[in-house]
Design an enzyme around this catalytic site. Structure first.
Site, PDB file in Angstrom:
ATOM      1  CB  CYS A 131      40.268 -12.616  -5.537  1.00  0.00           C
ATOM      2  SG  CYS A 131      39.148 -13.647  -4.563  1.00  0.00           S
ATOM      3  CG  ASP A 133      38.041 -11.056  -0.459  1.00  0.00           C
ATOM      4  OD1 ASP A 133      37.734  -9.972   0.069  1.00  0.00           O
ATOM      5  OD2 ASP A 133      38.288 -12.090   0.190  1.00  0.00           O
ATOM      6  NE  ARG A 135      38.548 -10.033   2.815  1.00  0.00           N
ATOM      7  CZ  ARG A 135      39.063 -11.117   3.375  1.00  0.00           C
ATOM      8  NH1 ARG A 135      39.433 -11.070   4.663  1.00  0.00           N
ATOM      9  NH2 ARG A 135      39.221 -12.232   2.686  1.00  0.00           N
ATOM     10  CG  HIS A 187      43.140 -11.794  -1.724  1.00  0.00           C
ATOM     11  ND1 HIS A 187      42.611 -12.075  -0.477  1.00  0.00           N
ATOM     12  CD2 HIS A 187      42.246 -12.277  -2.622  1.00  0.00           C
ATOM     13  CE1 HIS A 187      41.448 -12.684  -0.620  1.00  0.00           C
ATOM     14  NE2 HIS A 187      41.206 -12.825  -1.908  1.00  0.00           N
ATOM     15  CB  CYS A 190      42.516 -16.169  -1.204  1.00  0.00           C
ATOM     16  SG  CYS A 190      41.385 -16.559  -2.563  1.00  0.00           S
TER      17      CYS A 190
END
Length: 309
Positions: A131, A133, A135, A187, A190
């Protein structure tokens, strides 16, 4: 001689003075890169003008001499030989560029030839589909150095058979780099998956979220049995990752690789942002037989196995 004539002449003639301004013609600026040794002293007068990212502090004042003497600065832009209004004040990237210099210096101290070896090519064993993302930084959480993981990221780690971008990266990873592991990692927490669970419209991104909504529809009955909203989102994160694993496995790229005897497996993982830990989802596909076995598992069996674990 008129001002216009002088300006025209300067477009084709580099004088002994290399003083540049934001109004100079771009052609003249580019040609300034070819300044001969006879003009070296004039060039040295401006050699630090390419410190565009840290030459000025937040007040627009010139930085200290320590910054000016940093010889590891980035190469000067061919069309920006000096400070321009657009970079007259320090911005957020100044700190990041300094961080980069510190990181590069630390790497060189530990392994002087590291970047030289990196420049000669890459031989990663892992292709990571994750992803976007911020993080979930794959190199960081896997503790791998540059050159050890090949990456494709998008919102909610979705793989669809019509995404030529993702499939092109997959083909390069498998056929050229000869990776041994294709990792699809979802994750928990999400945002893309959470958005797909709802009915709110987000505009353009709705087209992308539609891929996740299709996965949700395939497992709607079993998802509806989960009352807790957060747990339902976690379940969709997992089956969305599973769907991407199966899509990769069904691709002509993987089929061809397995037919020629190439050893490459596809693994489904999930990352827990709250703990920093990776977990295996039990989706391992090493060949066409494994794919067939995974495709035979229906939604109810999938959710029953999830509840049992």
């Amino acid at each position: 001689m008129t001002a216009d004539t002088t300006q025209t002449k300067e477009k084709f003639t580099i004088t002994t003075s290399t003083t540049t301004s934001s109004t100079e013609n771009i052609t003249t600026q580019v040609k300034a890169l070819d300044i001969k040794d006879s003009q070296k002293s004039a060039h040295n007068h401006h050699k630090h003008h390419h410190h565009l990212l840290h030459k000025y502090n937040t007040n627009g004042e010139e930085a200290s001499d320590d910054d000016e003497d940093d010889e590891s600065c980035s190469p000067r832009s061919p069309v920006t030989l000096g400070p321009s209004p657009s970079v007259a004040k320090e911005h957020g990237l100044s700190r990041l560029i300094k961080n980069n210099r510190a990181w590069s210096k630390a790497i060189k101290e530990r392994q002087p030839d590291f970047f030289e070896k990196c420049s000669q090519g890459q031989q990663p064993k892992v292709f990571w589909i994750g992803c976007s993302d911020s993080r979930v930084p794959e190199n960081e959480l896997l503790q791998l150095a540059p050159g050890e993981v090949f990456t494709h990221r998008n919102i909610a780690n979705v793989v669809v058979s019509t995404d030529l971008n993702c499939l092109s990266v997959l083909q390069y990873a498998v056929e050229v780099l000869k990776v041994e592991h294709v990792v699809v990692c979802g994750h928990y927490g999400c945002g893309g998956v959470a958005a797909a669970l709802g009915d709110h419209s987000y505009g353009l991104i709705d087209h992308w979220l539609g891929n996740i909504k299709e996965v949700k529809a395939q497992h709607q009955d079993n998802l509806d049995q989960i009352q807790d909203k957060e747990e339902k989102c976690r379940a969709l994160v997992e089956i969305n990752a599973r769907n991407s694993v199966l899509t990769v496995a069904k691709s002509p790229i993987m089929k061809a690789a397995w037919e020629r005897g190439q050893k490459v497996e596809i693994v489904g993982l999930v990352y827990d942002i709250q703990t920093g830990l990776l977990g295996e989802l039990g989706y391992h596909v090493k060949n066409a037989e494994d794919l067939k076995a995974q495709l035979s598992v229906d939604s109810s069996a999938l959710f029953s196995a999830r509840a049992a674990s």
